[in-house]
Design a protein around this motif. Structure first.
Motif, PDB file in Angstrom:
ATOM      1  N   HIS A 102       0.793  -1.366  -0.381  1.00  0.00           N
ATOM      2  CA  HIS A 102       0.137   0.210  -0.181  1.00  0.00           C
ATOM      3  C   HIS A 102       0.485   1.348  -0.112  1.00  0.00           C
ATOM      4  CE1 HIS A 102      -3.885  -1.426   0.175  1.00  0.00           C
ATOM      5  NE2 HIS A 102      -3.388  -2.423   1.085  1.00  0.00           N
ATOM      6  N   ASP A 103       2.093   1.442   0.773  1.00  0.00           N
ATOM      7  CA  ASP A 103       2.855   2.353   1.145  1.00  0.00           C
ATOM      8  C   ASP A 103       3.463   2.410  -0.595  1.00  0.00           C
ATOM      9  OD1 ASP A 103       3.697   4.205   2.193  1.00  0.00           O
ATOM     10  OD2 ASP A 103       5.806   3.469   3.032  1.00  0.00           O
ATOM     11  N   GLN A 104       4.208   2.015  -0.818  1.00  0.00           N
ATOM     12  CA  GLN A 104       4.575   1.626  -2.481  1.00  0.00           C
ATOM     13  C   GLN A 104       4.182   2.611  -3.371  1.00  0.00           C
ATOM     14  OE1 GLN A 104       7.714   1.533  -3.011  1.00  0.00           O
ATOM     15  NE2 GLN A 104       7.533   2.335  -4.723  1.00  0.00           N
ATOM     16  N   LYS A 105       2.463   2.010  -3.413  1.00  0.00           N
ATOM     17  CA  LYS A 105       1.846   2.817  -3.853  1.00  0.00           C
ATOM     18  C   LYS A 105       1.007   3.877  -4.032  1.00  0.00           C
ATOM     19  CE  LYS A 105      -0.775  -2.299  -5.431  1.00  0.00           C
ATOM     20  NZ  LYS A 105      -2.050  -2.848  -5.538  1.00  0.00           N
ATOM     21  N   THR A 106       0.901   4.232  -3.211  1.00  0.00           N
ATOM     22  CA  THR A 106       0.630   5.919  -1.726  1.00  0.00           C
ATOM     23  C   THR A 106       2.047   6.495  -3.219  1.00  0.00           C
ATOM     24  OG1 THR A 106      -0.905   5.258  -0.617  1.00  0.00           O
ATOM     25  CG2 THR A 106       0.154   7.222  -0.822  1.00  0.00           C
ATOM     26  N   HIS A 107       3.058   6.062  -2.518  1.00  0.00           N
ATOM     27  CA  HIS A 107       4.500   6.986  -3.454  1.00  0.00           C
ATOM     28  C   HIS A 107       4.355   6.763  -4.591  1.00  0.00           C
ATOM     29  CE1 HIS A 107       8.750   8.194  -3.300  1.00  0.00           C
ATOM     30  NE2 HIS A 107       8.595   7.067  -3.905  1.00  0.00           N
ATOM     31  N   GLU A 108       4.176   6.285  -5.520  1.00  0.00           N
ATOM     32  CA  GLU A 108       4.197   5.984  -6.916  1.00  0.00           C
ATOM     33  C   GLU A 108       3.115   7.017  -7.337  1.00  0.00           C
ATOM     34  OE1 GLU A 108       4.162   2.067  -7.925  1.00  0.00           O
ATOM     35  OE2 GLU A 108       6.174   1.623  -6.926  1.00  0.00           O
ATOM     36  N   ALA A 109       1.933   7.007  -6.468  1.00  0.00           N
ATOM     37  CA  ALA A 109       1.043   7.934  -7.069  1.00  0.00           C
ATOM     38  C   ALA A 109       1.219   9.179  -7.142  1.00  0.00           C
ATOM     39  CB  ALA A 109      -0.406   7.682  -6.207  1.00  0.00           C
ATOM     40  N   ALA A 110       1.875   9.194  -6.030  1.00  0.00           N
ATOM     41  CA  ALA A 110       1.883  10.982  -5.846  1.00  0.00           C
ATOM     42  C   ALA A 110       3.122  11.343  -6.396  1.00  0.00           C
ATOM     43  CB  ALA A 110       2.931  10.934  -4.031  1.00  0.00           C
ATOM     44  N   GLN A 111       4.191  10.691  -6.961  1.00  0.00           N
ATOM     45  CA  GLN A 111       5.322  10.890  -8.362  1.00  0.00           C
ATOM     46  C   GLN A 111       4.971  11.297  -9.395  1.00  0.00           C
ATOM     47  OE1 GLN A 111       7.541   7.776  -7.213  1.00  0.00           O
ATOM     48  NE2 GLN A 111       9.331   8.823  -6.675  1.00  0.00           N
ATOM     49  N   ALA A 112       3.595   9.887  -9.397  1.00  0.00           N
ATOM     50  CA  ALA A 112       2.618  10.894 -10.706  1.00  0.00           C
ATOM     51  C   ALA A 112       2.505  11.556 -10.543  1.00  0.00           C
ATOM     52  CB  ALA A 112       1.919   9.508 -11.440  1.00  0.00           C
TER      53      ALA A 112
END
Length: 155
Positions: A102-112
Motif C-alpha cells: 500500500h505504501d509503495q503504491k501511494t508513493h508512486e501515485a504521489a510521484q505521478a
C-alpha cells in the motif's frame, strides 16, 4: 532520497476524520496498550492531509507549480522516530508485506501526480490525484480501524 511509504500508509490511517475523536464511553475491553500521547505519526498524517488539501486547491486554480512542489512532500514524507516505528512494525507483523505494498503504491501515485503537474496537464493531474486518493483509501480500508483500536483503544 526515496523514503519508505510504509509510514505514509500509517499516517494516512491517522489523518482520517474521526480517528482523533475520544470516546466518552469506557471501552468494554481494555485496549491492547493503554492510550498514551498521540504518536508522532498522527502529526505526520495531519501534514499529509494538509498537503492533499493544498493539491486539491491548487488543481482548482491550475497552479501546476504548487502541485509539483507539494507532491514530493507526500511521496517522501518524514519518518516517525525509531522507537515508534519499531512499535508499529511489531504491531503490523505478518501483514507487513501488504502494508508496504500500500505504501509503495501511494508513493508512486504521489510521484505521478508531481510529474503530471510538471507537464501542466490538468486531466492527468486530476486522474493522478484520484489515484492517490484511492491508494490512501485502500490502506485505510484495510488498516485504519485495527490500527487506531490498537494504539488508541478507540472502538
Amino acid at each position: 532520497m526515496k523514503r519508505s511509504l510504509f509510514t505514509l500508509s500509517i499516517l494516512t490511517i491517522l489523518a482520517v476524520p474521526g480517528a482523533q475523536a475520544e470516546s466518552t464511553q469506557p471501552p468494554t475491553q481494555p485496549p491492547t496498550q493503554p492510550p498514551t500521547q498521540p504518536l508522532a505519526l498522527r502529526g505526520i498524517m495531519q501534514d499529509l492531509g494538509r498537503h492533499m488539501e493544498t493539491i486539491t486547491q491548487a488543481l482548482a486554480r491550475e497552479d501546476w507549480t504548487r502541485i509539483e512542489e507539494t507532491a514530493p512532500l507526500i511521496a517522501d514524507h518524514p519518518q516517525p522516530p525509531f522507537m515508534e516505528k519499531a512499535r508499529i512494525l511489531a504491531y503490523v507483523g505478518t501483514d507487513m508485506r501488504r502494508f508496504k505494498r500500500h505504501d509503495q503504491k501511494t508513493h508512486e501515485a504521489a510521484q505521478a501526480l508531481g510529474q503530471a503537474a510538471g507537464k501542466q496537464d490538468g486531466q492527468a493531474v486530476a486522474a493522478a490525484l484520484q489515484t492517490l486518493q484511492g491508494r490512501c483509501n485502500d490502506c485505510h480500508q484495510e488498516f485504519r480501524k485495527p490500527f487506531v483500536e490498537h494504539f488508541y483503544g478507540a472502538r
